[in-house]
Scaffold this motif. Structure first.
Motif, PDB file in Angstrom:
ATOM      1  N   UNK A 165     133.977  66.325   5.381  1.00 10.28           N
ATOM      2  CA  UNK A 165     133.838  66.628   6.849  1.00 10.28           C
ATOM      3  C   UNK A 165     135.168  66.753   7.368  1.00 10.28           C
ATOM      4  N   UNK A 166     135.281  68.049   8.037  1.00 12.62           N
ATOM      5  CA  UNK A 166     136.561  68.261   8.540  1.00 12.62           C
ATOM      6  C   UNK A 166     136.978  67.496   9.546  1.00 12.62           C
ATOM      7  N   UNK A 167     138.225  67.320   9.696  1.00 13.48           N
ATOM      8  CA  UNK A 167     138.641  66.326  10.794  1.00 13.48           C
ATOM      9  C   UNK A 167     138.924  67.162  12.078  1.00 13.48           C
ATOM     10  N   UNK A 168     138.899  66.616  13.359  1.00 16.73           N
ATOM     11  CA  UNK A 168     138.948  67.379  14.593  1.00 16.73           C
ATOM     12  C   UNK A 168     140.063  68.325  14.545  1.00 16.73           C
TER      13      UNK A 168
ATOM     14  N   UNK B 108     139.825  71.981  15.336  1.00 17.03           N
ATOM     15  CA  UNK B 108     140.665  72.907  16.190  1.00 17.03           C
ATOM     16  C   UNK B 108     141.593  74.143  15.788  1.00 17.03           C
ATOM     17  N   UNK B 109     142.119  73.670  14.683  1.00 14.80           N
ATOM     18  CA  UNK B 109     142.842  74.910  13.987  1.00 14.80           C
ATOM     19  C   UNK B 109     142.144  76.074  13.558  1.00 14.80           C
ATOM     20  N   UNK B 110     140.745  75.711  12.942  1.00  6.96           N
ATOM     21  CA  UNK B 110     139.982  76.717  12.535  1.00  6.96           C
ATOM     22  C   UNK B 110     139.463  77.673  13.809  1.00  6.96           C
ATOM     23  N   UNK B 111     139.081  76.846  14.959  1.00  8.02           N
ATOM     24  CA  UNK B 111     138.588  77.724  16.124  1.00  8.02           C
ATOM     25  C   UNK B 111     139.815  78.325  16.735  1.00  8.02           C
TER      26      UNK B 111
END
Length: 103
Positions: free
Chosen positions: A1-4, A8-11
């Motif tokens: 599971x990706x970290x928050x 946020x970086x992907x977004x």
């Protein structure tokens, strides 16, 4: 599971891609993107719609396009879309079948 932080970086990267396509490079035609890369702005808006559906959010194709494009599809076409050549249209048929039609 990706970290928050990763989410946020992907977004942020997605938002920058969206800005690049919608503001910086309006000259690049969807048909050329599809023919070269196998996706275009419409694909990105469809993926946006699919992500919403996975979260139980109802969104029409037109709603997703307007959210991604920042305007209606009719406005985008009137302002930025050019007529596709026969060569572009033939290449698009193949690219669409290979990249979208198989889904």
């Amino acid at each position: 599971m990706p970290t928050q932080t990763e989410i946020e970086l992907q977004a942020a990267a997605f938002r920058r891609l969206q800005k690049h396509l919608m503001e910086d490079r309006t000259d690049v035609q969807n048909i050329d993107m599809m023919n070269l890369a196998g996706f275009c702005r419409n694909c990105l808006s469809r993926w946006y719609q699919e992500a919403a559906a996975e979260k139980g959010i109802e969104m029409t194709k037109d709603d997703a396009r307007e959210l991604f494009y920042g305007m209606t599809m009719a406005d985008w076409k009137a302002n930025y879309q050019t007529e596709a050549s026969g060569t572009q249209q033939e290449a698009f048929k193949k690219s669409f079948a290979e990249n979208v039609g198989k889904e």
